[in-house]
Design an enzyme around this catalytic site. Structure first.
Site, PDB file in Angstrom:
ATOM      1  N   GLN A  31       9.882 -33.516  18.074  1.00 26.49           N
ATOM      2  CA  GLN A  31       8.947 -34.185  17.168  1.00 26.49           C
ATOM      3  C   GLN A  31       8.897 -33.440  15.827  1.00 26.49           C
ATOM      4  OE1 GLN A  31       6.049 -37.128  17.701  1.00 26.49           O
ATOM      5  NE2 GLN A  31       7.519 -36.850  16.070  1.00 26.49           N
ATOM      6  N   PHE A  32       9.893 -33.694  14.973  1.00 26.83           N
ATOM      7  CA  PHE A  32       9.988 -32.957  13.708  1.00 26.83           C
ATOM      8  C   PHE A  32       8.792 -33.214  12.800  1.00 26.83           C
ATOM      9  CE2 PHE A  32      11.713 -37.025  12.401  1.00 26.83           C
ATOM     10  CZ  PHE A  32      11.318 -37.158  11.078  1.00 26.83           C
ATOM     11  N   THR A  33       8.085 -34.338  12.986  1.00 25.32           N
ATOM     12  CA  THR A  33       6.952 -34.660  12.099  1.00 25.32           C
ATOM     13  C   THR A  33       5.790 -33.688  12.275  1.00 25.32           C
ATOM     14  OG1 THR A  33       6.030 -36.240  13.682  1.00 25.32           O
ATOM     15  CG2 THR A  33       7.555 -37.108  12.026  1.00 25.32           C
TER      16      THR A  33
END
Length: 207
Positions: free
Chosen positions: A79-81
């Site tokens: 989940q890079f966000t």
């Protein structure tokens, strides 16, 4: 690294119309990998996820068992966000690790967890895909973890603690009264006060 851990009764990941992964009771873990993360961060998070005590024991005592203690499943989703930095109202993700580096890094976390636990109970989504994550949070229980910014090596931490203790001892040294000296001084003051010494002092001031 920033991680969001949710205790769930079930969770699924779908890509398009296909179900990629699903678990029953356990943990759904969203991992946000920073461009500055190292293997120490990965090892720290894998250890914390598996040992975090968010489940009850057989007698119903809360916060006493980990996912490994209960033989529950773990569903991990990259989940890079989570590495978002707002610029005004616009999300900026430059602090996230680039995908070509993040994928093997993420896989190493999964392998670490599988080697430390039962590999068949560690599931994951599909890296880089547009996923639909269905989470049925149990509680709700949601915990945010950050990998430590300082050294995680226990020997280095012990060295720092010893240095801090020496500094505190050095600051505490110097001219100071012992406990007996303080008690004697207070005793003398109490005796003077009871004998009317305060009147003598006020007379001296007036003269």
């Amino acid at each position: 690294m920033k991680v969001i851990i949710q205790r769930v009764t079930k969770a699924t990941v779908t890509v398009g119309e296909e179900t990629v992964s699903s678990i029953g009771r356990g943990l759904c873990v969203l991992l946000g990998i920073s461009s500055e993360d190292t293997q120490k961060d990965a090892d720290y998070m894998a250890r914390k996820i598996l040992n975090l005590r968010v489940f009850e024991d057989d007698s119903g005592k809360a916060w006493s068992k980990s996912v490994m203690d209960r033989d529950f499943e773990v569903l991990c989703v990259s989940q890079f966000t989570l590495q978002c930095i707002l610029k005004g109202n616009k999300p900026d993700f430059h602090s996230a690790m680039p995908a070509e580096l993040a994928q093997p890094f993420y896989n190493s976390i999964l392998e670490n967890m599988r080697s430390s636990y039962k590999p068949e109970l560690i599931k994951d989504g599909q890296f880089g895909a547009k996923m639909q994550v269905n989470i049925q949070n149990d509680g709700p229980v949601t915990i945010e973890l950050m990998s430590p910014s300082g050294p995680t090596d226990i020997r280095q931490l012990t060295k720092q603690e010893k240095q801090q203790q020496r500094k505190e001892k050095t600051r505490s040294k110097g001219p100071s009264e012992s406990g007996r000296e303080k008690a004697a001084r207070h005793s003398r003051q109490d005796t003077n006060a009871s004998s009317g010494a305060e009147g003598d002092v006020s007379s001296e001031r007036e003269s």
